[in-house]
Scaffold this motif. Structure first.
Motif: not given
Length: 412
Positions: A21, A23-24, A311-312, A284, A350, A314
């Motif tokens: 993905s 995102k995230g 990241l957490d 985000s 990541e 999103g």
């Protein structure tokens, strides 16, 4: 005349990043490397990725890779300032001796020192510097490099820089993506205020940028000692009306820039060392890519971009080098990305996403950064038997080979 296909491999592992993905957060378990892999290439693009033996039945010719080798997508550095003159080694020493940014600037250092040196350099000298730095980047696996102006700070000098970027791009294998950063700081020799300067730039510089197709990207530094959120928003809206993509130097020392980036639908907001929970949530929930610049944190001795929280929440996190003569002189993208990973507890997936397809998205480029059919055949190859070793060595393991659009452009 029909061109032939070329198979590159076999690779002990190939990490395609297919299906991940934008995102995230990303767990390492999602990387799923392909063993005994090959890349089938035609006309600079990837036709297929898969089992080397099976692909060998479809290829016209083969470039054989010997020994244990891991293939990753070519790296993308989405934020650099590698067009400049002079050095700021004196600034670095002064910072480490406790002097502040403003003290250094008052003593003749800072951005204006580089502006002076860049104006003194002729276009050919700038081209030589860009080529040298871009070619070093290539040996470290970087196949696409964004390059900003911003050390000219007048119509003629900004044009000199961007024309030098264009000329350098004709001489090297990596793709150079130019960005206009005429809104870096208010030049000392401009007679007027910040708003007057941005109006001058938009009226006198933008038409030539469009006519000569020197860039389709506009940047600005939103900060107390640079440009305010209000006048920069107006500048960006004018830029968007003319078709420019927007990126923002945001939240480096104080917050506010990331909100502007989201409000004008910028492609990316870069720096973000000063971003708090409010800014993280705003970013985000948007389509703006958050770009961490760990080289600047290392060079200035300040906090890293809150990548884990982004990241957490999103968000999409790209990682770039910010290679510049002042705050980020190292310019080693993989080293910096690995260091950020250690401090922010980013998975290897990541980190890799941050310097490949997510960084490409920060440049509004969607034809690279993954090893999938239809993408550019940009490959960065390491002499090891597992991709984890690349990150474990924190950038000291350098690529054994680099392919740009299917052509071998570096090997050692």
């Amino acid at each position: 005349m029909e061109t032939s296909s070329t198979l590159i491999g076999p690779f002990t592992q190939l990490v395609s990043l297919e299906g991940l993905s934008l995102k995230g957060a990303i767990k390492d378990e999602l990387l799923t490397p392909i063993s005994n892999a090959g890349v089938l290439v035609k006309d600079g693009l990837i036709l297929k990725v898969g089992d080397f033996g099976e692909l060998s039945q479809e290829s016209d010719q083969t470039i054989e890779v010997e020994g244990s080798q891991v293939c990753l997508p070519g790296f993308v550095d989405s934020h650099t300032h590698i067009c400049f003159g002079g050095s700021r080694a004196r600034d670095y020493a002064a910072r480490n001796n406790g002097k502040t940014y403003l003290e250094i600037a008052r003593e003749g250092g800072g951005i204006w020192d580089t502006v002076t040196k860049t104006r003194e350099a002729n276009a050919d000298e700038l081209v030589v510097g860009i080529v040298r730095r871009a070619n070093r980047h290539l040996t470290e696996g970087v196949t696409t490099i964004e390059v900003k102006s911003g050390y000219g700070l007048s119509v003629d000098e900004e044009l000199k820089m961007l024309r030098a970027v264009a000329k350098a791009g004709e001489k090297i294998a990596p793709n150079l993506v130019p960005t206009c950063l005429a809104a870096h700081i208010l030049p000392r020799d401009f007679h007027g205020n910040h708003g007057d300067y941005l109006n001058h730039i938009s009226q006198e510089l933008f038409p030539t940028l469009i006519e000569e197709k020197l860039t389709n990207r506009m940047d600005a530094f939103i900060e107390e000692e640079a440009f305010s959120s209000a006048i920069t928003t107006e500048y960006f809206l004018k830029s968007k009306e003319l078709g420019f993509d927007i990126t923002v130097h945001a939240d480096q020392f104080s917050s506010g820039g990331s909100e502007v980036a989201v409000n004008v639908n910028a492609i990316s907001a870069d720096h973000l060392e000063a971003s708090g929970q409010k800014e993280i949530e705003i970013l985000s929930k948007s389509n703006t890519i958050a770009t961490a610049l760990p080289g600047a944190s290392m060079g200035l001795g300040v906090a890293f971009t809150p990548g884990r929280k982004i990241l957490d929440a999103g968000g999409a996190l790209a990682i770039a080098s910010d290679w510049n003569p002042g705050s980020a002189p190292m310019g080693d993208l993989l080293v910096q990305a690995c260091v950020l990973g250690s401090y922010e507890k980013l998975s290897n997936a990541e980190v890799l996403a941050g310097i490949t397809f997510r960084a490409a998205a920060a440049l509004n480029l969607h034809d690279r950064g993954r090893l999938v059919a239809g993408a550019k055949a940009d490959l960065t190859i390491f002499k090891t038997d597992h991709y984890n070793e690349i990150f474990y060595h924190q950038g000291k393991l350098k690529p054994s080979m680099v392919f740009k659009e299917g052509k071998l452009v570096h090997s050692n």
